[in-house]
Design an enzyme around this catalytic site. Sequence first.
Site, short mmCIF file in Angstrom:
data_model
loop_
_atom_site.label_atom_id
_atom_site.label_comp_id
_atom_site.label_asym_id
_atom_site.label_seq_id
_atom_site.Cartn_x
_atom_site.Cartn_y
_atom_site.Cartn_z
N SER A 166 -10.25 21.90 -18.97
CA SER A 166 -9.83 20.61 -18.40
C SER A 166 -8.47 20.76 -17.73
CB SER A 166 -9.76 19.54 -19.49
OG SER A 166 -9.49 18.26 -18.94
N ASP A 167 -8.23 19.91 -16.75
CA ASP A 167 -6.93 19.89 -16.09
C ASP A 167 -6.69 18.50 -15.53
OD1 ASP A 167 -4.71 21.88 -15.19
OD2 ASP A 167 -5.04 20.57 -13.47
N GLN A 168 -5.42 18.12 -15.48
CA GLN A 168 -5.04 16.82 -14.95
C GLN A 168 -3.94 16.98 -13.92
OE1 GLN A 168 -2.56 13.74 -17.14
NE2 GLN A 168 -4.55 12.75 -17.23
#
Length: 206
Positions: free
Chosen positions: A83-85
């Site tokens: 995941s990445d934001q």
Amino acid sequence: MSHVHEISLNSSLNLPRPLVLGSTSRYRAELMHRLRLPFEVIGPEVDETPLAGELPGALALRLAVAKAQAVARQRPDAAVIGSDQVADLHGEPLGKPGTHERAVAQLTRMSGQTVRFHTAVAVVCQDIGFVQHEVAEVAVRFRTLTEAEIEHYLHAEQPYDCAGSAKSEGLGISLLDAIDNDDPTALIGLPLIRTCRLLRAVGMPI
């Protein structure tokens, strides 16, 4: 480094394969505990430098997939979550500030603005060639903030490891006018509705 998170349930879990969270984020690990599945944590080694001209949403998706694939190469038998934001201010990616000074600069720029947070999640299982991903987009409208409010907030919560320099799950909520999204945990760092959908697709019982 790998950490195993065991979950105690009334009934035993018979997972079809190991579950691994490819992230060093404590926020994502805390969210994963809500699913009540045993999982392992392995930190991915991925260069997070944006490519030239790369848009924030594309950056978040590329890194989420890269993180999952990096860990899946170590654990090809497992279902691996990456995941990445990335915070998006009028098309410009804003990452984790890292320092107080950068956080002040970010919040000053975001004051009175609508910032879009792109939170991507990917699930990879190398053994069966499974790769799927989704991106949640959250529109966050910041209040018009004074210098004193920014300083008080940053000293109180020190959100220097958070994209956009604010924790909506904590005191950072006081900086906001509105949040618009369809996956409530996306802003914290892992969109659990989408994560559950991907895990079911790879055969995990949710």
